[in-house]
Design a protein around this motif. Sequence first.
Motif, PDB file in Angstrom:
ATOM      1  N   ILE A   1      20.780  50.741  41.898  1.00  0.00           N
ATOM      2  CA  ILE A   1      21.386  51.646  42.747  1.00  0.00           C
ATOM      3  C   ILE A   1      22.531  51.969  42.210  1.00  0.00           C
ATOM      4  N   ILE A   2      22.601  53.507  42.427  1.00  0.00           N
ATOM      5  CA  ILE A   2      23.703  54.288  41.694  1.00  0.00           C
ATOM      6  C   ILE A   2      24.887  54.646  42.929  1.00  0.00           C
ATOM      7  N   PHE A   3      25.944  54.059  42.739  1.00  0.00           N
ATOM      8  CA  PHE A   3      27.187  54.849  43.679  1.00  0.00           C
ATOM      9  C   PHE A   3      27.639  55.806  43.173  1.00  0.00           C
ATOM     10  N   VAL A   4      28.139  56.879  44.042  1.00  0.00           N
ATOM     11  CA  VAL A   4      28.956  57.849  43.901  1.00  0.00           C
ATOM     12  C   VAL A   4      29.951  57.924  44.750  1.00  0.00           C
ATOM     13  N   GLY A   5      31.073  58.556  44.612  1.00  0.00           N
ATOM     14  CA  GLY A   5      31.938  58.625  46.137  1.00  0.00           C
ATOM     15  C   GLY A   5      31.490  59.978  46.770  1.00  0.00           C
ATOM     16  N   ASP A   6      31.415  61.133  46.276  1.00  0.00           N
ATOM     17  CA  ASP A   6      31.137  62.440  46.741  1.00  0.00           C
ATOM     18  C   ASP A   6      29.696  62.546  47.268  1.00  0.00           C
ATOM     19  N   GLN A   7      29.384  62.639  48.488  1.00  0.00           N
ATOM     20  CA  GLN A   7      28.084  63.057  49.030  1.00  0.00           C
ATOM     21  C   GLN A   7      27.351  64.011  48.304  1.00  0.00           C
ATOM     22  N   ASN A   8      28.175  65.160  47.714  1.00  0.00           N
ATOM     23  CA  ASN A   8      27.554  66.345  47.092  1.00  0.00           C
ATOM     24  C   ASN A   8      27.141  65.968  45.617  1.00  0.00           C
ATOM     25  N   ARG A   9      27.649  64.701  45.138  1.00  0.00           N
ATOM     26  CA  ARG A   9      27.168  64.177  43.850  1.00  0.00           C
ATOM     27  C   ARG A   9      25.954  63.511  43.775  1.00  0.00           C
ATOM     28  N   VAL A  10      25.296  63.308  45.056  1.00  0.00           N
ATOM     29  CA  VAL A  10      24.160  62.515  45.030  1.00  0.00           C
ATOM     30  C   VAL A  10      23.030  63.453  44.510  1.00  0.00           C
ATOM     31  N   PRO A  11      22.766  64.691  45.003  1.00  0.00           N
ATOM     32  CA  PRO A  11      21.824  65.438  44.463  1.00  0.00           C
ATOM     33  C   PRO A  11      22.004  65.973  43.075  1.00  0.00           C
ATOM     34  N   LYS A  12      23.260  65.776  42.552  1.00  0.00           N
ATOM     35  CA  LYS A  12      23.302  66.209  41.104  1.00  0.00           C
ATOM     36  C   LYS A  12      22.863  65.022  40.148  1.00  0.00           C
ATOM     37  N   ILE A  13      22.929  63.799  40.690  1.00  0.00           N
ATOM     38  CA  ILE A  13      22.045  62.897  39.990  1.00  0.00           C
ATOM     39  C   ILE A  13      20.446  62.857  40.312  1.00  0.00           C
ATOM     40  N   THR A  14      20.015  62.854  41.386  1.00  0.00           N
ATOM     41  CA  THR A  14      18.558  63.126  41.602  1.00  0.00           C
ATOM     42  C   THR A  14      17.825  64.117  41.407  1.00  0.00           C
ATOM     43  N   LYS A  15      18.740  65.415  40.980  1.00  0.00           N
ATOM     44  CA  LYS A  15      17.931  66.401  40.371  1.00  0.00           C
ATOM     45  C   LYS A  15      17.151  66.204  39.008  1.00  0.00           C
ATOM     46  N   HIS A  16      17.614  64.877  38.409  1.00  0.00           N
ATOM     47  CA  HIS A  16      17.011  64.665  37.384  1.00  0.00           C
ATOM     48  C   HIS A  16      15.829  63.716  37.429  1.00  0.00           C
ATOM     49  N   PHE A  17      15.700  63.268  38.722  1.00  0.00           N
ATOM     50  CA  PHE A  17      14.297  62.432  39.140  1.00  0.00           C
ATOM     51  C   PHE A  17      13.121  63.043  38.956  1.00  0.00           C
ATOM     52  N   ASP A  18      12.150  62.529  38.679  1.00  0.00           N
ATOM     53  CA  ASP A  18      10.710  62.915  38.763  1.00  0.00           C
ATOM     54  C   ASP A  18       9.903  63.012  40.066  1.00  0.00           C
TER      55      ASP A  18
END
Length: 290
Positions: free
Chosen positions: A31-48
């Motif tokens: 699990i990865i935590f971020v504070g900002d909800q808008n940062r979630v897709p900035k991480i998952t854009k790297h997902f396969d």
Amino acid sequence: MNKIAASELILNPDGSIYHLNLKPEHLATNIIFVGDQNRVPKITKHFDSIEFETQKREFRTITGTYKGTRITVISTGIGPDNIDIVINELDALANIDFETRTIKKEHTQLNIVRIGTSGSLQDYIPVDSFVLAGYGIGFDGLLHSYDCKNILEADIEDAFIKHTQWDDRKARPYVVKNSSELQKKLESDRVFVGITATAGGFYGPQGRVLRLAIQDPNLNNKIDHFEFNGLRITNLEMETSAIYGLSKLLGHNACSMNAIIANRANGTFSENPYKPVEELIKYTLDKLVS
């Protein structure tokens, strides 16, 4: 085994847990935590691939796969109080049977990594660098609501209280070590390791003055100069100590990573604060699956 009452384990009509809007099958053990909800897709854009996405209030969750490893990314919002909600509900998803409302016989351990931004308190930690919290020191008092003495680093707490002449009307600072297992995966030559301090607010609790006088105008300077066995307080934010404390109490691994976008010791700010955040995201993902 006694059933957990509906008033304690609160579920939505669809069977998902109350605040996070998640069901057990939606949760990965990484699990990865971020504070900002808008940062979630900035991480998952790297997902396969993406398998699930939901949001309720500030809690946005996406679960998918990165280089063959299943990962859940969730936004916690700001502050230790939100961390209390998120970690307790994630643990419930992993370790409580929602049908019987009883604790599962076999414990599932979660690996939780926070990716955040912060300002450095030390002049030797430049902007655009990464900081890994070897320990979290909490000024917020949240962990004292739990039976936590056995996980605390009392020697560091006592030294800090003496050094700062901590006001006894405030909550006692608590110190919790990170997961050594996760630190081994995440550390490298480009990462600074130290103590991350967690405040219960952004303004007065972090020494900022607008129209209200603060209790100890010299506290930030005392924090900056605290040292224990070679460890310094590297940065000040609002989540890490609560993540470390609750994770350790519940039997999970936790480690906090911060991209340094400001240096309060020398007054500098990153020329491109988005760049170190993006670099830290990719760095953390690759380290987690290596």
